[in-house]
Scaffold this active site. Sequence first.
Site, PDB file in Angstrom:
ATOM      1  N   SER A 178       0.854  -1.178   0.000  1.00  0.00           N
ATOM      2  CA  SER A 178       0.000   0.000   0.000  1.00  0.00           C
ATOM      3  C   SER A 178       0.896   1.236   0.000  1.00  0.00           C
ATOM      4  O   SER A 178       2.070   1.165   0.377  1.00  0.00           O
ATOM      5  CB  SER A 178      -0.904   0.015   1.247  1.00  0.00           C
ATOM      6  OG  SER A 178      -1.550   1.265   1.393  1.00  0.00           O
ATOM      7  N   TYR A 190      -2.312  -1.434  10.382  1.00  0.00           N
ATOM      8  CA  TYR A 190      -2.325  -1.440   8.917  1.00  0.00           C
ATOM      9  C   TYR A 190      -1.003  -0.939   8.327  1.00  0.00           C
ATOM     10  O   TYR A 190      -0.367  -1.628   7.518  1.00  0.00           O
ATOM     11  CB  TYR A 190      -3.493  -0.607   8.377  1.00  0.00           C
ATOM     12  CG  TYR A 190      -3.662  -0.755   6.879  1.00  0.00           C
ATOM     13  CD1 TYR A 190      -4.291  -1.873   6.347  1.00  0.00           C
ATOM     14  CD2 TYR A 190      -3.167   0.201   6.002  1.00  0.00           C
ATOM     15  CE1 TYR A 190      -4.435  -2.030   4.974  1.00  0.00           C
ATOM     16  CE2 TYR A 190      -3.297   0.055   4.629  1.00  0.00           C
ATOM     17  CZ  TYR A 190      -3.941  -1.063   4.120  1.00  0.00           C
ATOM     18  OH  TYR A 190      -4.062  -1.210   2.758  1.00  0.00           O
TER      19      TYR A 190
END
Length: 332
Positions: A178, A190
Amino acid sequence: MDTQAVYDLLGENACLYITCTFLVLWFLVWLYRDSIEVDDFANKYVFVTGCDTGFGNLLCRNLDRRGFRVLAGCLTEKGADDLKRVAGPYLKTVLLDVTSQDSITKAMEWASKEVGEKGLWGIVNNAGRGGPMGPSEWMRVEDFHSTLKVNMNGTIAVTMTFLPLIKRARGRIVNVASVLGRVAANGGGYCISKFGVECFSDCLRRDINYFGINVSIIEPGFFKTAITSLDPIEGDLRRLWNQLTPEVQASYGDKYLDKFIKVQRLIMNAVCDTDLTKVTSCMEHALTAAYPRTRYTAGWDAKLIWIPLSYMPSCVVDIGLRLVMPRPSKSV
């Protein structure tokens, strides 16, 4: 202008022309090299994780249409059934929980029987989860672990378990990271997990490149998927807030939670892209190109905001986030 000055001017212009010509030729060669594809898709097997919805689901359907033999790992039977209904007869599914080594081993044994001596041309580690995300102080240790188990540990476990099949085919490993694996923009597991995926992929690529195996990293920006769905994000934030002690809540202020949620809504509505093909096309290129790239950046926000920010001094990111995020009532 004397003769020497003319020679000097011509010399400077000649260097400029040579440099520009070299850059143009290099770019044209790169474009041509980047466009070359491998052949015989019909005899190549690709295993994809996280295929119930989102990027993984769309990728499986696209690869299936292109003639690949797709092996789709789905978390639920409903997800597997829904995918099989919209795919061709050569796509096959298997139930897979990437947080369970037993589940991963069973999926690998099933895949090994499917691919036989040909081995596995590609594996796409797409399975992931987003929340809980929020201020770091709001998290418990288990909140970090719940995300790390899927996004980072799951990617490592699947890759290492399936690696013998990949090595047999001199294939490809595609790991979905990401832009938040380049810029830490929020608390929780995350960003940590995606930084971990970046590091693992870089180390793995350098270690196994000698065997003809390519490792590519996909770095999507913000897209409208289950991970960016507002209801789960807001539900997690309210749960995290409610488990804080009164003292910690008081340090942030009564209105902080509502302000934080409002900012999250504005960000998601402003930057989330609905065109998932921008990501899946990168995955496909990593699987089909004769010379796959090391990194693929997908989405306008990734290219124009996050990746440029990742090269800037930390203070620039710090200031930007301070301007966007709400300020605790008892901040100094």
